[in-house]
Design an enzyme around this catalytic site. Structure first.
Site, PDB file in Angstrom:
ATOM      1  CG  PHE A  83      -1.804  -1.104   1.457  1.00  0.00           C
ATOM      2  CD1 PHE A  83      -3.017  -1.142   0.805  1.00  0.00           C
ATOM      3  CD2 PHE A  83      -1.460  -2.166   2.280  1.00  0.00           C
ATOM      4  CE1 PHE A  83      -3.888  -2.200   0.970  1.00  0.00           C
ATOM      5  CE2 PHE A  83      -2.321  -3.239   2.457  1.00  0.00           C
ATOM      6  CZ  PHE A  83      -3.541  -3.259   1.801  1.00  0.00           C
ATOM      7  CB  SER A 127      -5.182   4.215  -8.821  1.00  0.00           C
ATOM      8  OG  SER A 127      -6.137   5.223  -9.037  1.00  0.00           O
ATOM      9  CE1 TYR A 151      -1.157   7.563  -6.617  1.00  0.00           C
ATOM     10  CE2 TYR A 151      -3.125   8.061  -7.909  1.00  0.00           C
ATOM     11  CZ  TYR A 151      -2.494   7.331  -6.918  1.00  0.00           C
ATOM     12  OH  TYR A 151      -3.195   6.358  -6.230  1.00  0.00           O
ATOM     13  CE  LYS A 155      -0.543   3.930  -6.808  1.00  0.00           C
ATOM     14  NZ  LYS A 155      -0.103   3.101  -5.703  1.00  0.00           N
ATOM     15  CG  PHE A 180     -13.251   2.236  -9.862  1.00  0.00           C
ATOM     16  CD1 PHE A 180     -12.467   1.109 -10.122  1.00  0.00           C
ATOM     17  CD2 PHE A 180     -13.754   2.934 -10.938  1.00  0.00           C
ATOM     18  CE1 PHE A 180     -12.203   0.697 -11.427  1.00  0.00           C
ATOM     19  CE2 PHE A 180     -13.498   2.524 -12.254  1.00  0.00           C
ATOM     20  CZ  PHE A 180     -12.725   1.403 -12.488  1.00  0.00           C
ATOM     21  CG  ASN A 201      -9.353  12.425  -2.798  1.00  0.00           C
ATOM     22  OD1 ASN A 201      -8.387  12.059  -2.156  1.00  0.00           O
ATOM     23  ND2 ASN A 201      -9.327  12.553  -4.106  1.00  0.00           N
TER      24      ASN A 201
HETATM   25  P1  NAD Z   1      -2.363   6.591   2.748  1.00  0.00           P
HETATM   26  O1  NAD Z   1      -1.505   7.756   2.447  1.00  0.00           O
HETATM   27  O2  NAD Z   1      -3.407   6.730   3.794  1.00  0.00           O
HETATM   28  O3  NAD Z   1      -1.465   5.333   3.116  1.00  0.00           O
HETATM   29  C1  NAD Z   1      -0.185   5.144   2.552  1.00  0.00           C
HETATM   30  C2  NAD Z   1       0.747   4.788   3.693  1.00  0.00           C
HETATM   31  O4  NAD Z   1       2.053   4.597   3.149  1.00  0.00           O
HETATM   32  C3  NAD Z   1       0.856   5.883   4.759  1.00  0.00           C
HETATM   33  O5  NAD Z   1       0.665   5.306   6.025  1.00  0.00           O
HETATM   34  C4  NAD Z   1       2.267   6.425   4.595  1.00  0.00           C
HETATM   35  O6  NAD Z   1       2.817   6.863   5.827  1.00  0.00           O
HETATM   36  C5  NAD Z   1       2.988   5.211   4.034  1.00  0.00           C
HETATM   37  N1  NAD Z   1       4.162   5.537   3.237  1.00  0.00           N
HETATM   38  C6  NAD Z   1       4.269   6.471   2.255  1.00  0.00           C
HETATM   39  N2  NAD Z   1       5.518   6.487   1.767  1.00  0.00           N
HETATM   40  C7  NAD Z   1       6.210   5.523   2.441  1.00  0.00           C
HETATM   41  C8  NAD Z   1       7.550   5.067   2.400  1.00  0.00           C
HETATM   42  N3  NAD Z   1       8.441   5.610   1.560  1.00  0.00           N
HETATM   43  N4  NAD Z   1       7.921   4.072   3.214  1.00  0.00           N
HETATM   44  C9  NAD Z   1       7.028   3.519   4.089  1.00  0.00           C
HETATM   45  N5  NAD Z   1       5.757   3.926   4.194  1.00  0.00           N
HETATM   46  C10 NAD Z   1       5.347   4.916   3.370  1.00  0.00           C
HETATM   47  O7  NAD Z   1      -3.014   6.115   1.363  1.00  0.00           O
HETATM   48  P2  NAD Z   1      -4.212   5.113   1.117  1.00  0.00           P
HETATM   49  O8  NAD Z   1      -5.389   5.898   0.741  1.00  0.00           O
HETATM   50  O9  NAD Z   1      -4.274   4.141   2.207  1.00  0.00           O
HETATM   51  O10 NAD Z   1      -3.681   4.405  -0.204  1.00  0.00           O
HETATM   52  C11 NAD Z   1      -2.942   3.214  -0.144  1.00  0.00           C
HETATM   53  C12 NAD Z   1      -2.475   2.875  -1.535  1.00  0.00           C
HETATM   54  O11 NAD Z   1      -3.610   2.750  -2.396  1.00  0.00           O
HETATM   55  C13 NAD Z   1      -1.589   3.945  -2.179  1.00  0.00           C
HETATM   56  O12 NAD Z   1      -0.569   3.285  -2.908  1.00  0.00           O
HETATM   57  C14 NAD Z   1      -2.523   4.688  -3.100  1.00  0.00           C
HETATM   58  O13 NAD Z   1      -1.838   5.232  -4.186  1.00  0.00           O
HETATM   59  C15 NAD Z   1      -3.463   3.582  -3.528  1.00  0.00           C
HETATM   60  N6  NAD Z   1      -4.794   4.073  -3.908  1.00  0.00           N
HETATM   61  C16 NAD Z   1      -5.526   4.792  -2.992  1.00  0.00           C
HETATM   62  C17 NAD Z   1      -6.783   5.281  -3.364  1.00  0.00           C
HETATM   63  C18 NAD Z   1      -7.613   6.080  -2.403  1.00  0.00           C
HETATM   64  O14 NAD Z   1      -8.561   6.735  -2.825  1.00  0.00           O
HETATM   65  N7  NAD Z   1      -7.336   6.067  -1.105  1.00  0.00           N
HETATM   66  C19 NAD Z   1      -7.288   5.035  -4.647  1.00  0.00           C
HETATM   67  C20 NAD Z   1      -6.524   4.281  -5.532  1.00  0.00           C
HETATM   68  C21 NAD Z   1      -5.278   3.799  -5.147  1.00  0.00           C
HETATM   69  C1  UD1 Z   2      -9.074  11.480  -7.383  1.00  0.00           C
HETATM   70  C2  UD1 Z   2      -7.810  11.513  -8.189  1.00  0.00           C
HETATM   71  C3  UD1 Z   2      -7.501  10.093  -8.658  1.00  0.00           C
HETATM   72  C4  UD1 Z   2      -7.393   9.162  -7.440  1.00  0.00           C
HETATM   73  C5  UD1 Z   2      -8.686   9.243  -6.636  1.00  0.00           C
HETATM   74  C6  UD1 Z   2      -8.571   8.446  -5.355  1.00  0.00           C
HETATM   75  C7  UD1 Z   2      -7.744  13.742  -9.163  1.00  0.00           C
HETATM   76  C8  UD1 Z   2      -7.851  14.543 -10.440  1.00  0.00           C
HETATM   77  N1  UD1 Z   2      -7.966  12.429  -9.299  1.00  0.00           N
HETATM   78  O1  UD1 Z   2     -10.071  10.987  -8.195  1.00  0.00           O
HETATM   79  O2  UD1 Z   2      -6.299  10.071  -9.373  1.00  0.00           O
HETATM   80  O3  UD1 Z   2      -7.174   7.836  -7.861  1.00  0.00           O
HETATM   81  O4  UD1 Z   2      -8.929  10.606  -6.282  1.00  0.00           O
HETATM   82  O5  UD1 Z   2      -9.796   8.347  -4.727  1.00  0.00           O
HETATM   83  O6  UD1 Z   2      -7.436  14.259  -8.101  1.00  0.00           O
HETATM   84  N2  UD1 Z   2     -15.207  17.075  -6.163  1.00  0.00           N
HETATM   85  C9  UD1 Z   2     -15.874  18.253  -5.901  1.00  0.00           C
HETATM   86  N3  UD1 Z   2     -15.416  19.032  -4.872  1.00  0.00           N
HETATM   87  C10 UD1 Z   2     -14.344  18.681  -4.094  1.00  0.00           C
HETATM   88  C11 UD1 Z   2     -13.663  17.485  -4.375  1.00  0.00           C
HETATM   89  C12 UD1 Z   2     -14.124  16.713  -5.431  1.00  0.00           C
HETATM   90  O7  UD1 Z   2     -16.854  18.587  -6.564  1.00  0.00           O
HETATM   91  O8  UD1 Z   2     -13.967  19.456  -3.185  1.00  0.00           O
HETATM   92  C13 UD1 Z   2     -15.721  16.202  -7.252  1.00  0.00           C
HETATM   93  C14 UD1 Z   2     -14.718  15.917  -8.347  1.00  0.00           C
HETATM   94  O9  UD1 Z   2     -14.788  16.868  -9.350  1.00  0.00           O
HETATM   95  C15 UD1 Z   2     -15.200  14.521  -8.806  1.00  0.00           C
HETATM   96  C16 UD1 Z   2     -15.750  13.889  -7.537  1.00  0.00           C
HETATM   97  O10 UD1 Z   2     -16.026  14.952  -6.652  1.00  0.00           O
HETATM   98  O11 UD1 Z   2     -16.240  14.650  -9.739  1.00  0.00           O
HETATM   99  C17 UD1 Z   2     -14.782  12.928  -6.857  1.00  0.00           C
HETATM  100  O12 UD1 Z   2     -13.544  13.604  -6.679  1.00  0.00           O
HETATM  101  P1  UD1 Z   2     -12.347  12.945  -5.811  1.00  0.00           P
HETATM  102  O13 UD1 Z   2     -12.880  12.443  -4.530  1.00  0.00           O
HETATM  103  O14 UD1 Z   2     -11.226  13.918  -5.777  1.00  0.00           O
HETATM  104  O15 UD1 Z   2     -11.947  11.661  -6.646  1.00  0.00           O
HETATM  105  P2  UD1 Z   2     -11.512  11.512  -8.185  1.00  0.00           P
HETATM  106  O16 UD1 Z   2     -11.534  12.798  -8.892  1.00  0.00           O
HETATM  107  O17 UD1 Z   2     -12.335  10.419  -8.758  1.00  0.00           O
END
Ligand code: NAD
Ligand code: UD1
Length: 338
Positions: A83, A127, A151, A155, A180, A201
């Site tokens: 992660f 992602s 970013y 991935k 998603f 987000n």
């Molecule tokens: P997060 O930032 O909450 O968790 C990531 C963790 O990795 C954190 O605890 C951070 O301290 C740790 N970390 C970062 N760099 C590090 C390093 N160099 N060495 C050790 N630890 C490190 O993020 P998340 O939302 O839990 O996401 C987890 C993974 O899923 C990420 O790779 C993210 O890109 C991917 N992802 C997340 C989402 C989302 O919406 N949350 C969507 C798609 C993909």
């Molecule tokens: C974003 C990231 C995507 C990542 C995902 C993780 C961007 C451009 N994309 O996607 O790469 O994988 O988060 O969950 O940042 N919105 C508002 N007001 C806000 C925030 C968001 O209207 O303050 C809208 C956005 O325009 C979008 C929807 O809410 O239509 C969801 O946005 P967000 O939660 O940021 O997710 P993604 O854009 O899907």
């Protein structure tokens, strides 16, 4: 019930911590490895309260090869859920090297350390952002890749590395799970998403408005070709994402193979729909106004979740009401996070 040890890089972050709980429930022993760059060690107490288990947490950096190898030497690790990494899209545009280093070099370090340590089960956090905006919904695994920012590219690059490793025969149990939009929190209210700074987000922003930390939500765009003009996404409960990790692990341990899989519910939800559902769940009205579109945003995307169902027997179980009420419990009981 298995007692296999599973290494969770980034396991104290949002998705990793919820996966840690799901792993314990399934009888696995998580070992968390995290540098706390985007999380807090305070989570350990919360995880132990929920799981009633002693959890191992090692402070370390995925960029430090020796630290990773040490973890493999000290614990008999069966599989890795990777992660750890950086995930802010805007930041990746401003600081691409930081993303290539942490997400690509960091992943290579982990895989390399697995190789020298004889561990060959690897589940990567990918992602939906790898698909960009070229595809027709719902987005299946055969959709076109077109990431729009560094970013997303990191991935995709790691996914390509994984595919090459599988092709080479060096590794035979690999998965890339394309999340998603994970939202919500564990139903206990003890763990949840705790972004540093102003959330980027939608769901965490909404929750911080509801709890009074932020004054108003801006909706980015009102003229998209969607059901109500606002952006449409596939929000998925983070515990469903966590359960999918366990299902993937079970699958790889029994069958092996290479699994690139899209993780979503298959439902497209607009920004306005999410706001209304969150208002109902929280009992708070959310002040909002329309603003311009956010650069780089797609109008609409949601997953085709059928491969996950077919291969893993997994599908999302928690609906939008549950995502919002669980998010609200976490945010209202922890208004300032951990
Ligand atoms: P997060 O930032 O909450 O968790 C990531 C963790 O990795 C954190 O605890 C951070 O301290 C740790 N970390 C970062 N760099 C590090 C390093 N160099 N060495 C050790 N630890 C490190 O993020 P998340 O939302 O839990 O996401 C987890 C993974 O899923 C990420 O790779 C993210 O890109 C991917 N992802 C997340 C989402 C989302 O919406 N949350 C969507 C798609 C993909
Ligand atoms: C974003 C990231 C995507 C990542 C995902 C993780 C961007 C451009 N994309 O996607 O790469 O994988 O988060 O969950 O940042 N919105 C508002 N007001 C806000 C925030 C968001 O209207 O303050 C809208 C956005 O325009 C979008 C929807 O809410 O239509 C969801 O946005 P967000 O939660 O940021 O997710 P993604 O854009 O899907």
């Amino acid at each position: 019930m298995s007692q296999e040890k599973i290494l969770l890089t980034g396991g104290s972050g949002y998705v990793g911590s919820h996966s840690c709980v799901a792993l314990c429930e399934a009888g696995y022993q998580p070992v968390i490895f995290d540098n706390f760059s985007n999380s807090s060690p305070k989570i350990l107490d919360r995880l132990e309260q929920i799981t009633k288990t002693k959890i191992t947490l090692v402070e370390g950096d995925i960029l430090n090869f020796n630290q990773i190898v040490n973890v493999f030497q000290q614990h008999n690790i069966k599989a890795v859920m990777h992660f750890a990494g950086c995930k802010a899209v805007d930041d990746s545009v401003k600081n691409p090297l930081k993303y290539y280093r942490s997400n690509v070099s960091g992943s290579i370090n982990i895989i390399d350390a697995m190789k020298v340590s004889g561990v060959d089960v690897f589940i990567f956090s990918s992602s939906a952002t790898i698909f960009g905006d070229l595809n027709v919904n719902p987005i299946s695994e055969s959709a076109t890749f077109s990431p729009k920012n560094p970013y997303g590219k990191t991935k995709l690059f790691v996914e390509e590395i994984i595919a090459d490793l599988f092709g080479s025969g060096c590794f035979s149990n690999l998965a890339a799970l394309r999340y998603f939009n994970p939202v919500g929190a564990h139903h206990s209210g003890l763990i949840g998403e705790d972004p540093k700074g102003v959330p980027q987000n939608l769901m965490p922003y909404l929750a911080q408005v509801a709890v009074g930390r932020l004054s108003k939500l801006e909706i980015f765009g009102r003229d998209y070709p969607t059901k109500d003009g606002t952006g449409v996404r596939d929000y998925i409960h983070v515990m469903d994402v966590a359960d999918a990790h366990v299902a993937t692990l079970d699958y790889l341990l029994s069958n092996g193979g290479y699994l690139p899989i899209n993780l979503g519910t298959g439902n497209g939800v607009s920004v306005l729909e999410l706001i209304r559902t969150f208002e109902k769940a929280s009992g708070h009205s959310i002040p909002w106004s329309f603003g311009p579109r956010r650069k780089g945003d797609a109008a609409e995307y949601y997953a085709d979740p059928s491969l996950a169902k077919k291969k893993l027997g997994w599908s999302a179980k928690r609906n939008l009401d549950t995502m919002c009420s669980d998010m609200w419990r976490w945010q209202s009981e922890n208004p300032h996070g951990y």
